[in-house]
Design a protein around this motif. Structure first.
Motif, PDB file in Angstrom:
ATOM      1  N   ILE A   1      -6.047  -4.947  -3.190  1.00 52.47           N
ATOM      2  CA  ILE A   1      -5.503  -5.227  -1.862  1.00 52.47           C
ATOM      3  C   ILE A   1      -6.561  -5.807  -0.905  1.00 52.47           C
ATOM      4  CG2 ILE A   1      -4.605  -4.106   0.239  1.00 52.47           C
ATOM      5  CD1 ILE A   1      -2.769  -2.495  -1.579  1.00 52.47           C
ATOM      6  N   PRO A   2      -7.742  -5.258  -0.817  1.00 51.27           N
ATOM      7  CA  PRO A   2      -8.699  -5.817   0.151  1.00 51.27           C
ATOM      8  C   PRO A   2      -9.017  -7.287  -0.091  1.00 51.27           C
ATOM      9  CG  PRO A   2      -9.402  -3.648  -0.584  1.00 51.27           C
ATOM     10  CD  PRO A   2      -8.220  -4.031  -1.419  1.00 51.27           C
ATOM     11  N   LYS A   3      -8.852  -7.749  -1.382  1.00 50.58           N
ATOM     12  CA  LYS A   3      -9.145  -9.150  -1.641  1.00 50.58           C
ATOM     13  C   LYS A   3      -8.200 -10.064  -0.841  1.00 50.58           C
ATOM     14  CE  LYS A   3     -11.010  -8.263  -6.145  1.00 50.58           C
ATOM     15  NZ  LYS A   3     -10.512  -7.725  -7.397  1.00 50.58           N
TER      16      LYS A   3
ATOM     17  N   ALA B   1       0.847  -1.207   0.000  1.00 53.96           N
ATOM     18  CA  ALA B   1       0.000   0.000   0.000  1.00 53.96           C
ATOM     19  C   ALA B   1       0.872   1.242   0.000  1.00 53.96           C
ATOM     20  CB  ALA B   1      -0.906   0.011   1.242  1.00 53.96           C
ATOM     21  N   ARG B   2       1.904   1.209   0.768  1.00 56.11           N
ATOM     22  CA  ARG B   2       2.788   2.371   0.829  1.00 56.11           C
ATOM     23  C   ARG B   2       3.444   2.608  -0.535  1.00 56.11           C
ATOM     24  NH1 ARG B   2       4.508   0.967   5.810  1.00 56.11           N
ATOM     25  NH2 ARG B   2       6.328  -0.149   4.983  1.00 56.11           N
ATOM     26  N   ALA B   3       3.903   1.506  -1.154  1.00 55.22           N
ATOM     27  CA  ALA B   3       4.591   1.632  -2.446  1.00 55.22           C
ATOM     28  C   ALA B   3       3.669   2.216  -3.502  1.00 55.22           C
ATOM     29  CB  ALA B   3       5.102   0.255  -2.903  1.00 55.22           C
ATOM     30  N   ILE B   4       2.404   1.686  -3.493  1.00 58.69           N
ATOM     31  CA  ILE B   4       1.442   2.212  -4.480  1.00 58.69           C
ATOM     32  C   ILE B   4       1.243   3.702  -4.257  1.00 58.69           C
ATOM     33  CG2 ILE B   4      -1.003   2.222  -5.170  1.00 58.69           C
ATOM     34  CD1 ILE B   4      -0.954  -0.851  -4.540  1.00 58.69           C
TER      35      ILE B   4
ATOM     36  N   ARG C   1      -6.642  -7.847  10.568  1.00 60.74           N
ATOM     37  CA  ARG C   1      -7.426  -7.156   9.542  1.00 60.74           C
ATOM     38  C   ARG C   1      -7.590  -5.656   9.775  1.00 60.74           C
ATOM     39  NH1 ARG C   1     -11.950 -11.734   8.099  1.00 60.74           N
ATOM     40  NH2 ARG C   1     -10.418 -13.219   7.315  1.00 60.74           N
ATOM     41  N   PRO C   2      -7.857  -5.204  10.983  1.00 64.19           N
ATOM     42  CA  PRO C   2      -7.989  -3.740  11.148  1.00 64.19           C
ATOM     43  C   PRO C   2      -6.749  -3.005  10.710  1.00 64.19           C
ATOM     44  CG  PRO C   2      -8.759  -4.884  13.101  1.00 64.19           C
ATOM     45  CD  PRO C   2      -8.125  -5.949  12.237  1.00 64.19           C
ATOM     46  N   ALA C   3      -5.587  -3.507  11.047  1.00 63.41           N
ATOM     47  CA  ALA C   3      -4.364  -2.802  10.654  1.00 63.41           C
ATOM     48  C   ALA C   3      -4.238  -2.749   9.142  1.00 63.41           C
ATOM     49  CB  ALA C   3      -3.152  -3.494  11.269  1.00 63.41           C
TER      50      ALA C   3
ATOM     51  N   ALA D   1      -4.056   0.526   6.707  1.00 61.67           N
ATOM     52  CA  ALA D   1      -3.015   0.764   5.711  1.00 61.67           C
ATOM     53  C   ALA D   1      -3.644   1.083   4.349  1.00 61.67           C
ATOM     54  CB  ALA D   1      -2.120  -0.465   5.592  1.00 61.67           C
ATOM     55  N   PHE D   2      -4.658   0.312   4.001  1.00 61.88           N
ATOM     56  CA  PHE D   2      -5.358   0.525   2.725  1.00 61.88           C
ATOM     57  C   PHE D   2      -5.959   1.929   2.680  1.00 61.88           C
ATOM     58  CE2 PHE D   2      -9.477   0.574   0.578  1.00 61.88           C
ATOM     59  CZ  PHE D   2      -9.087   0.289  -0.730  1.00 61.88           C
TER      60      PHE D   2
END
Lengths: 793, 348
Positions: free
Chosen positions: B48-50, B11-14, B60-62, B66-67
């Protein structure tokens, strides 16, 4: 009337004013001076013609003169041939500007030196005559013409028809003097009465048969007259007033006519058969050879002066040639008469002959003037022609003129003028105009106009006299400010109510025109529009001899004029009346207001159709501008229009006119190329309709719009389809309007596709798709059933 | 792909890549493409959520945080960049969308009202302000209304001033030679003074046509009948009218004249607008321009209209509408008004 400045001022005793000042004083007193022309003869010399030869080479006939000017001779070329050797002529040398305006130049004419100009009368402003060189009967070579004919000025004065007493210098002089605050020192009635025996009544008899047409006839016999040229002073004044001298007897009659305004005539007494004058109506078939050389056929409605045998003059119009004065005449019968104005006017119109005499008589002269004129002329004939004037003239005057007395209170003058005129000033003014004033003890004035003023009968007439001499520039301008107790509510005129229609048409690209209402009857006939035409019986030309029954021909003429000047297409309209005769005896016609619109310069049937639709649209906009009216159309045939492209216009169900493309024959009739569309409708019924706009509640629910392409046979018309759609659509169909017509690949031959836009709406709820679909389905089946319609997707 | 760290890293990279691309985008279209690329349903970020399904419940919360961080960073960057680009574009508008403002305008095709209609309306408006009322009536008139009732009996020499078109041999049906028949008709219709009317309309005289004469022309006539009206009122009314039409500095004068239907009668003149009354070529040297005729209504005319001349007086004045138009627009030939050459009409 042409007035000599010198003569006028001499009579008025005015010696300190310039012609322009005199002109202004006369104008403000009611005698409009149209023109002031100085006649400056200071540069003109007298010359004697020594030789005259035709020009050897000039193509137009020219004559070369050797002219003696006293100290030298000159060569002068002229176009007229009457200046024969020995003639005395007026000569203008190079550098002179003659009164007529021409500047004489030194030069050559067709190779011959031209060292001056021989003047015609018009160049010296003596008359309008340009046909001949003026011949002088006195003077010597080199003399200044001014010594014979002093420089003067003439004034062209407009004398209104109510003032025939001012058709002479004396009458105008009285007005001029009064306007300047002076009084004329000459009595109206000359004292001269003659003195030679036997009395005139023994020499001639006069009988007035037609007393309705002749109020007075004075015959004054004058014997021992020597006919010859008049003295210089007399000739000069005749010239100055624009009359050419003839001989002393005729000159005197003309002079007195110009002085007093009383026409006079002189007969050769020896040629009056039986020495008897009968004033009677002409006999059937009677003719008279007149002084102008023409023989005229007379009719019993004309008054003549006759001797014992035949007519010798047409009363008040012209004298006969045979009884006229010649060089051999010794005894003269001077006629001073008064003829009925209406009668003289009628004869003069029938004969198409207006003379100095008839134009005076027709305004209605006072019979008292005849005696004044006779006395003055008799005195002058004694003076200038050596005549012996007999005593006791014949004076047939069966009904003497009644004296007139106008009773008024002097306050009436102030009340009508709106200014206070002091009593003394009022009285002075009236006295200067030869009125008598008797101030009564009851506050009334008795005002007695002079005998020659037949136009003054009412108090308002007296007020006018006071006002014009007092000076209307001294009346302060005011606005009516009475406390009005009744009034008319303001309302726009019918014409102004049509202004929104005009503006709408102008906004749509049409220019308003205003065209003559009189048109050619022949044109109306050619166009088949002569049905109820009113024809003028005395037109000026056959281009304008009938009142138009329609506006279209006039609009087409506008198109023609503009085409001729380079504009091939016009879009014009006019709001004007048509004139429609009513059956029965001649009476006032109907004059309905119409609207006509024309657009020309269209090419091809497609452009014609488009312009036709645009014109209909413009008409609807224009009518809507004056009120919320319903317009519809039905196929029609109308004179002048295309048989397949013409519709009757109905406004709120009333047929009011037609719209369409014009028939090719109509275009040909005006020699116009291309196609044109036009309309003409009656506006009267529209103006009579209830044109108030009413607000309706705004819709609260949305509309649903659907298009429908209907394929039908060519012959089925949009209006019929629309009617079917409306009745099948019912209350929920708010509007339906055809907006496109298509023929082509997707439509079978002989058929067309017409696309309608339909708007559905309910006042109570939002319509669902299903509801609208059901309505459209109902409409489709109605169209299929009634018109054999198919539908395109 | 597995594990919370991996998800956070991706997520950070995107987000980093996206922010870089967004910063580089130089128009709004490019921004739109980047929005699809980075936030569209088929974008890498949206896949990502998939991967959350493979995570332990407590991770999951973390992962969700991030997302969301990445997504909102991208959205903020997009909005910021869009705003920057919008500002830049507006700042540049004067140059980027400049047109030649001196290029000739394109007027709609419109017509216009005839100058005589407009002058007539102007005259009516001035008079209506003074309480006058517009009347209209027939052009085909009877001898009575056109002549007889106006104190012009048959055979009267003054009839020659108005040569007439007739419709019948008895000469009792004719084209009106002036608007004055409407004096009688208005008095008959309105019956009780005060009567203040104005009558515009077509009139006809059997005159040969030239630059200053027409056989068909238009007149306006004003008539006032009331108690106590004076020559001064006539002068004031005409002066008000003249100044309203031509300007407050204008003057008028009345000169005695003759009409059978008024007593006294006048012509009225307007001071020349070119020289102010001193005299110049425009006015023929005397400072005045002839406009029309006027006068106090003749007692016989009042009587013929059913008005008692001992109680009421009146004044009337009239002139040619064309004359007004000529004075207003420097027209030197009357015929132009009826010819309808559009080049002429479009000038006025």
């Amino acid at each position: 009337m042409r007035v000599s400045f010198e003569w006028l001022c001499d009579l008025a005793g005015v010696h300190d004013l310039a012609p322009d000042q005199v002109a202004e004083a006369l104008t403000l007193a009611g005698f409009s001076v149209e023109e002031v022309r100085p006649v400056d003869l200071s540069g003109i010399l007298v010359g004697r013609v020594l030789e005259q030869q035709p020009h050897p080479s000039s193509r137009t006939p020219l004559w070369i003169h050797r002219v003696d000017l006293g100290d030298h001779t000159r060569t002068i070329v002229a176009g007229a041939s009457n200046a024969t050797p020995g003639s005395l002529v007026p000569v203008a040398l190079p550098g002179t500007r003659v009164p007529g305006g021409t500047l004489v130049r030194d030069g050559k004419i067709a190779g011959v030196p031209a060292q001056g100009m021989l003047c015609a009368e018009d160049e010296l402003l003596i008359s309008d005559d340009h046909s001949a060189i003026m011949l002088l009967d006195e003077g010597h070579p080199g003399q200044r013409l001014e010594e014979l004919l002093p420089s003067d000025a003439w004034l062209e004065v407009e004398v209104t028809p109510n003032r025939p007493d001012c058709l002479g210098h004396l009458g105008l002089a009285r007005e001029l003097a009064a306007a300047l605050g002076r009084e004329l020192d000459r009595p109206f009635m000359p004292p001269f009465t003659g003195g030679v025996e036997p009395p005139g009544t023994d020499l001639v008899t006069v009988e007035i048969e037609a007393v309705d047409l002749c109020r007075r006839y004075i015959g004054a016999p004058i014997s021992g007259v020597r006919v010859g040229p008049s003295p210089r002073w007399l000739r000069r004044r005749l010239y100055a007033a624009g009359v050419r001298p003839i001989n002393n007897v005729v000159d005197v009659t003309n002079y007195v006519a110009l002085e007093y305004g009383q026409p006079l005539h002189a007969f050769d007494l020896a040629r009056i058969a039986g020495r008897t004058i009968v004033v009677r109506r002409a006999r059937p078939g009677e003719t008279l050879r007149c002084l102008d050389g023409e023989t005229r056929r007379l009719s019993p409605d004309m008054l003549v002066i006759a001797d014992a045998e035949r007519a010798v003059a047409i009363a008040g119009v012209i004298g006969g040639e045979e009884s006229g004065v010649t060089e051999r005449t010794t005894d003269v019968l001077l006629e001073a008469a008064n003829f009925d104005g209406v009668g003289v006017r009628a004869v003069s119109r029938t004969l198409r002959l207006r003379t100095e005499a008839s134009s005076r008589f027709e305004k209605g002269l006072s019979p008292e003037l005849a005696l004044a004129g006779a006395r003055r002329a008799a005195a002058l004939l004694a003076q200038v022609a050596g005549g012996r004037v007999h005593v006791n003239w014949v004076d047939a005057y069966p009904r003497p003129q009644e004296p007139v007395r106008v009773r008024l209170r002097p306050e009436q003058v102030d009340a009508l003028l709106g200014v206070h005129v002091p009593l003394q000033e009022m009285e002075d003014i009236l006295r200067r105009l030869a009125f008598q004033v008797r101030v009564g003890e009851d506050g009334y004035w008795d005002v007695l106009p002079p005998v020659f003023r037949l136009d003054v009968r009412l108090p308002a007439d007296v007020v006018e006299e006071v006002g014009r001499i007092y000076g209307y520039d001294r009346v302060p301008p005011t606005l009516p400010g009475g406390r009005r107790t009744s009034w008319l509510p303001a309302a726009p005129s019918r014409d102004r109510r049509l202004d929104p229609l005009r503006h709408a048409l102008a906004g749509a690209g049409y220019t308003e025109v205003v065209t003559p209402a009189m048109v050619s009857a022949a044109l109306l006939e050619r166009l088949g529009l002569a049905d109820r035409v009113m024809r003028v019986i005395n037109p000026i030309s056959d281009e304008q001899d009938a009142m138009r029954t329609a506006l279209l021909p006039s609009l087409l003429q506008v198109a023609v004029l503009n085409r001729n000047r380079g504009r091939a297409s016009v879009a014009v309209f006019e709001v004007a009346r048509a004139y429609l005769a009513l059956p029965g005896p001649p009476r006032q016609p109907e004059e309905p207001l119409r609207l006509g619109v024309l657009r020309t310069g269209l090419s091809g049937p497609e452009e014609g159709r488009a312009a036709f639709l645009e014109l209909k649209g413009a008409l609807e906009r224009a009518l809507d501008a004056i009120g919320p009216v319903q317009v519809d159309y039905e196929r029609a045939h109308a004179v002048g229009y295309h048989p397949g492209r013409c519709a009757r216009v109905r406004v709120c169900g009333r047929p009011l006119g037609v719209v369409g493309e014009l028939h090719p024959e109509t275009m040909a009739c005006f020699d116009l190329g291309g196609r044109a569309v036009a309309l003409e409708i009656d506006l009267e019924p529209v103006l009579a309709m209830d044109l108030r706009r009413r607000a309706r509640p705004l819709p609260r629910f949305p509309a649903v719009e659907r298009d429908l392409a209907v394929v039908v046979d060519e012959a089925v018309e949009a209006a019929a389809l629309e009617a079917t759609i409306r009745s099948a659509g019912g209350a929920l169909l708010e509007s339906a309007r055809a907006y496109d017509e298509y023929r082509g690949a997707q439509v079978p031959g002989g058929r067309k596709s017409v696309t309608f836009t339909m708007v559905f709406r309910s006042p109570e709820r939002t319509l669902t798709d299903a509801e609208v679909n059901a309505l459209v389905e109902r409409i489709r089946s109605a169209l299929a059933g009634e018109h054999g319609a198919a539908f395109r997707a | 792909m597995s594990g919370i760290e991996e998800i956070e890293r991706r997520a950070r990279a995107i987000a980093e890549r996206a922010l870089e691309a967004i910063a580089a985008a130089d128009d709004e279209e490019a921004l739109g493409r980047l929005r699809v690329e980075f936030l569209g349903s088929k974008s890498e970020l949206m896949r990502i959520p998939k991967a959350f399904a493979g995570l332990a419940a407590e991770e999951r919360p973390a992962a969700g945080r991030a997302f969301n961080r990445a997504r909102s960073a991208i959205e903020e960057a997009l909005a910021r960049r869009a705003e920057e680009l919008r500002r830049a574009r507006l700042a540049d508008l004067g140059a980027s969308e400049a047109i030649d403002v001196t290029f000739p305008g394109r007027p709609p095709q419109v017509g216009r009202l005839h100058v005589l209609t407009r002058i007539q309306r102007e005259v009516e408006t001035v008079m209506e302000r003074m309480g006058y009322h517009v009347e209209d009536g027939p052009e085909v008139e009877t001898d009575w209304y056109n002549f007889e009732a106006l104190n012009l009996p048959r055979g009267h020499a003054a009839r020659d001033m108005q040569d007439t078109f007739f419709f019948n041999e008895t000469e009792d049906l004719l084209l009106r030679t002036h608007t004055s028949p409407m004096q009688i008709r208005s008095m008959e219709r309105l019956r009780r003074p005060p009567i203040f009317v104005i009558v515009p309309g077509r009139t006809y005289r059997r005159d040969a046509t030239d630059a200053s004469h027409l056989a068909q022309f238009m007149q306006v006539e004003a008539l006032a009948v009331d108690e106590g009206l004076t020559v001064g009122d006539l002068k004031g009314t005409i002066l008000y009218f003249a100044q309203s039409l031509w300007g407050a500095e204008r003057r008028i004068r009345i000169r005695p004249s003759f009409f059978p239907y008024t007593e006294p009668s006048f012509e009225f003149d307007l001071s020349c607008g070119v020289c102010g009354g001193v005299g110049c070529r425009a006015c023929g040297g005397d400072g005045w321009l002839e406009v029309g005729g006027c006068g106090m209504v003749h007692p016989n005319v009042l009587r013929n209209g059913g008005i008692d001349p001992d109680r009421y007086t009146g004044f009337a004045w009239g002139f040619g509408i064309e004359r007004i138009a000529m004075l207003r627009h420097d027209v030197d030939d009357l015929r132009l008004f009826y010819e309808n050459d559009l080049r002429f009409l479009e000038q006025l």
